[in-house]
Design a protein around this motif. Sequence first.
Motif, PDB file in Angstrom:
ATOM      1  N   LYS A  20       0.782  -1.250  -0.011  1.00  0.00           N
ATOM      2  CA  LYS A  20       0.077   0.059   0.110  1.00  0.00           C
ATOM      3  C   LYS A  20       0.878   1.120  -0.157  1.00  0.00           C
ATOM      4  O   LYS A  20       0.559   2.404  -0.829  1.00  0.00           O
ATOM      5  N   ASP A  77       2.121   2.219  -3.571  1.00  0.00           N
ATOM      6  CA  ASP A  77       1.147   2.720  -4.322  1.00  0.00           C
ATOM      7  C   ASP A  77       0.730   3.915  -3.894  1.00  0.00           C
ATOM      8  O   ASP A  77       0.516   4.701  -4.781  1.00  0.00           O
ATOM      9  N   LYS A 102       1.291   7.283  -6.481  1.00  0.00           N
ATOM     10  CA  LYS A 102       0.390   8.029  -6.665  1.00  0.00           C
ATOM     11  C   LYS A 102       0.767   9.565  -6.339  1.00  0.00           C
ATOM     12  O   LYS A 102       0.361  10.531  -6.943  1.00  0.00           O
TER      13      LYS A 102
END
Length: 200
Positions: free
Chosen positions: A177, A180, A184
């Motif tokens: 996570k 990610d 982003k």
Amino acid sequence: MKTFNIIITGVGGQGIITAGTLISEAAIKMGLNVVMSEIHGLSQRGGSVNVEVRIGDAYGPISPRRKFDLVLGFEPIETMRILSTINSDARVIMNKEKITPISVSLKDAEYPDVNGMALLIPGIKKIYEIDAGDIGNQAGSFRSANTVMIGAVLSLGILPVDEKSIIEALNDRFSGKMLDINLKAMKLGMEAMKKMDASL
């Protein structure tokens, strides 16, 4: 290659050393010579943190005459402290988030007004201001503000490292996570800078 000198400045706990490490690791992946140094205080006490990254024909960790081509300022006051040491054509990207330094809070003083301060320093042409914390929250965590800042400078196209090498460095440092979120955050930082640069 000519040395590209970067200083990353702010307050302990903002991920400044991580940002410097990511840029340094990206440079290594591109086969570039890189030297990094850090000077920091205590994050719990709002200590100042400065990281220098020198990419190119550099053999010492400290920039000669403390001249920098790029400033990544994670906090307004800390950014203003550095501005008198940079080249006249340097780029400055500053996070808008204000963190009251211990020197101010102990004296029960007010956070100084930094608006327009850059105009008092000869040679400063433009400061790009970005709300990295808010953008980091949009990515999933305010702690990814440092990656937002890296994305912003990538968008300007002045770093000797590219997006691919930064992504590889992020993959080495994060997983799951958090990877990610940071990927982003980098993309959102790039997008925010593109919009800002186009409006200037």
